[in-house]
Design an enzyme around this catalytic site. Structure first.
Site, PDB file in Angstrom:
ATOM      1  N   HIS A  98      36.285  20.981 -35.992  1.00  0.00           N
ATOM      2  CA  HIS A  98      35.612  19.718 -35.688  1.00  0.00           C
ATOM      3  C   HIS A  98      34.817  19.150 -36.863  1.00  0.00           C
ATOM      4  CE1 HIS A  98      34.142  17.412 -31.839  1.00  0.00           C
ATOM      5  NE2 HIS A  98      34.686  16.616 -32.728  1.00  0.00           N
ATOM      6  N   ASP A 126      32.795  17.519 -25.754  1.00  0.00           N
ATOM      7  CA  ASP A 126      32.653  18.827 -26.397  1.00  0.00           C
ATOM      8  C   ASP A 126      31.826  19.767 -25.513  1.00  0.00           C
ATOM      9  OD1 ASP A 126      32.115  20.871 -28.409  1.00  0.00           O
ATOM     10  OD2 ASP A 126      32.356  19.336 -29.936  1.00  0.00           O
ATOM     11  N   HIS A 128      30.029  21.912 -26.917  1.00  0.00           N
ATOM     12  CA  HIS A 128      28.875  22.152 -27.799  1.00  0.00           C
ATOM     13  C   HIS A 128      28.295  20.822 -28.272  1.00  0.00           C
ATOM     14  CE1 HIS A 128      31.770  25.513 -28.130  1.00  0.00           C
ATOM     15  NE2 HIS A 128      30.688  26.258 -28.035  1.00  0.00           N
ATOM     16  N   ASP A 130      27.303  20.278 -31.528  1.00  0.00           N
ATOM     17  CA  ASP A 130      27.681  20.061 -32.934  1.00  0.00           C
ATOM     18  C   ASP A 130      26.588  19.332 -33.706  1.00  0.00           C
ATOM     19  OD1 ASP A 130      29.975  21.353 -32.220  1.00  0.00           O
ATOM     20  OD2 ASP A 130      31.309  19.626 -32.427  1.00  0.00           O
ATOM     21  N   HIS A 143      31.495  23.707 -38.502  1.00  0.00           N
ATOM     22  CA  HIS A 143      32.043  22.950 -37.361  1.00  0.00           C
ATOM     23  C   HIS A 143      30.993  22.721 -36.274  1.00  0.00           C
ATOM     24  CE1 HIS A 143      33.627  26.416 -34.531  1.00  0.00           C
ATOM     25  NE2 HIS A 143      32.445  26.682 -35.033  1.00  0.00           N
ATOM     26  N   ASP A 229      36.948  17.536 -28.527  1.00  0.00           N
ATOM     27  CA  ASP A 229      37.056  18.965 -28.828  1.00  0.00           C
ATOM     28  C   ASP A 229      37.698  19.639 -27.616  1.00  0.00           C
ATOM     29  OD1 ASP A 229      36.523  21.739 -29.220  1.00  0.00           O
ATOM     30  OD2 ASP A 229      34.826  21.236 -30.520  1.00  0.00           O
ATOM     31  N   ASP A 231      37.667  22.413 -26.569  1.00  0.00           N
ATOM     32  CA  ASP A 231      36.860  23.423 -25.867  1.00  0.00           C
ATOM     33  C   ASP A 231      36.029  22.830 -24.736  1.00  0.00           C
ATOM     34  OD1 ASP A 231      34.398  22.481 -26.923  1.00  0.00           O
ATOM     35  OD2 ASP A 231      34.352  23.981 -28.511  1.00  0.00           O
ATOM     36  N   GLU A 274      40.240  21.586 -32.676  1.00  0.00           N
ATOM     37  CA  GLU A 274      39.892  22.961 -32.289  1.00  0.00           C
ATOM     38  C   GLU A 274      40.943  23.668 -31.442  1.00  0.00           C
ATOM     39  OE1 GLU A 274      37.344  24.799 -33.421  1.00  0.00           O
ATOM     40  OE2 GLU A 274      36.000  23.298 -34.326  1.00  0.00           O
TER      41      GLU A 274
HETATM   42 MN   LIG Z   1      33.005  20.449 -31.457  1.00  0.00          MN
END
Ligand SMILES: [Mn+2]
Length: 302
Positions: A98, A126, A128, A130, A143, A229, A231, A274
């Site tokens: 990312h 996402d 997360h 980031d 990332h 992302d 994830d 990702e």
């Molecule tokens: Mn990310």
């Protein structure tokens, strides 16, 4: 229909787990380009940008590993995305980790102000935030830092890409977060970006959340850049990602999110990042990624 430019970025210097450099290949094997063509879009695959591998490089600074090499790849991506946008095309960037978004989103920001004299809206989808910086990151993995670089001064090697103007927090929306470091929580709160966590998605439903998010990101902007992302999806449907976290979007939530983005007619650029084929099962995560891109570009059930 607007031409689509596919740009592969086989970058895996930004994370701990190796393998996301194979993401662009996995998405092409899933038939992304042909399937977009069948939707009616003129598709140009610009190939992969050159990205170095860790075996040939040194991670000089442990607080921001491989930052110089990552910044160089992001600068190449900035130029390529910026050229596609200037040509009236929609860049679809295949990651890669990312950190590449420091280049792709900067290109959208620059294009929006040049072509439309407006900021760009951003949906950062996402698990997360980031939003770590070299000072807050526990791992030094870059990332986890691109959104911080797009909004603030650190890491400076990424923050200066594309120079002015910067991304605006008022038109930036984080969706699907469920895993923030303690110090990152403070950074996210202080940043004044809009945040819809998984808790909000559970309580309000994905349709309501995405409609609000599109409303925020489209207010006074030239369009919406989606940085997705993989994830954010639950590991049940997307096991092949760089950093899996349980409790993510299910199959229909992920699709409905992209369908609502498509309905808005405001999408100007898309990152899909990702995907890690070494952790995947029969390429199912890349298949899902390709399907989600098609939904974001207007593929309809009926
Ligand atoms: Mn990310």
């Amino acid at each position: 229909m607007k031409p689509i430019h596919i740009i592969g970025v086989p970058l895996d210097l930004g994370g701990n787990r190796r393998g996301v450099d194979m993401g662009p290949s996995a998405l092409r094997i899933a038939g992304l380009g042909e399937r977009l063509g069948r939707l009616g879009f003129p598709v140009l695959d610009k190939g992969d940008l050159p990205a170095p591998i860790p075996e040939t490089r040194e991670r000089s600074d442990e607080r921001k590993k491989f930052i110089g090499d990552i910044a160089h790849v992001c600068e190449l991506l900035y130029d390529s995305s910026r050229a596609s946008l200037a040509a009236g095309a929609m860049p679809i960037v295949l990651g890669g980790d990312h950190s590449l978004a420091a280049g792709s989103v900067a290109a959208s920001t620059s294009w929006a102000v040049t072509a439309k004299e407006l900021p760009i809206g951003l949906l950062w989808i996402d698990a997360h935030g980031d939003m770590n910086t070299p000072a807050t990151s526990l791992s030094g993995n870059v990332h986890g830092m691109p959104l911080a670089a797009l909004l603030g001064p650190e890491p400076s090697e990424l923050a200066r890409i594309g120079a002015s103007p910067r991304l605006q927090p008022a038109q930036t929306v984080l969706i699907g977060v469920r895993n923030l470091d303690e110090r990152e929580k403070v950074a996210v709160r202080d940043s004044r970006v809009h945040v819809f966590t998984m808790k909000e998605i559970d309580r309000q439903g994905i349709a309501s959340v995405v409609e609000q998010a599109v409303g925020l990101a489209s207010q006074g902007t030239a369009g919406i850049h989606v940085s997705f992302d993989m994830d954010v999806c639950d590991p049940d449907i997307a096991p092949g990602v760089g950093t899996p976290v349980k409790g993510g979007l299910d199959y229909r939530e992920a699709h409905l999110m992209m369908e609502i983005v498509a309905d808005s007619g405001l999408l100007t650029a898309l990152d899909l990042v990702e995907i890690n084929p070494t952790l995947d099962v029969r390429n199912m995560t890349a298949q899902l990624g390709a399907e989600l891109v098609l939904s974001a570009l207007g593929k309809k059930i009926l």
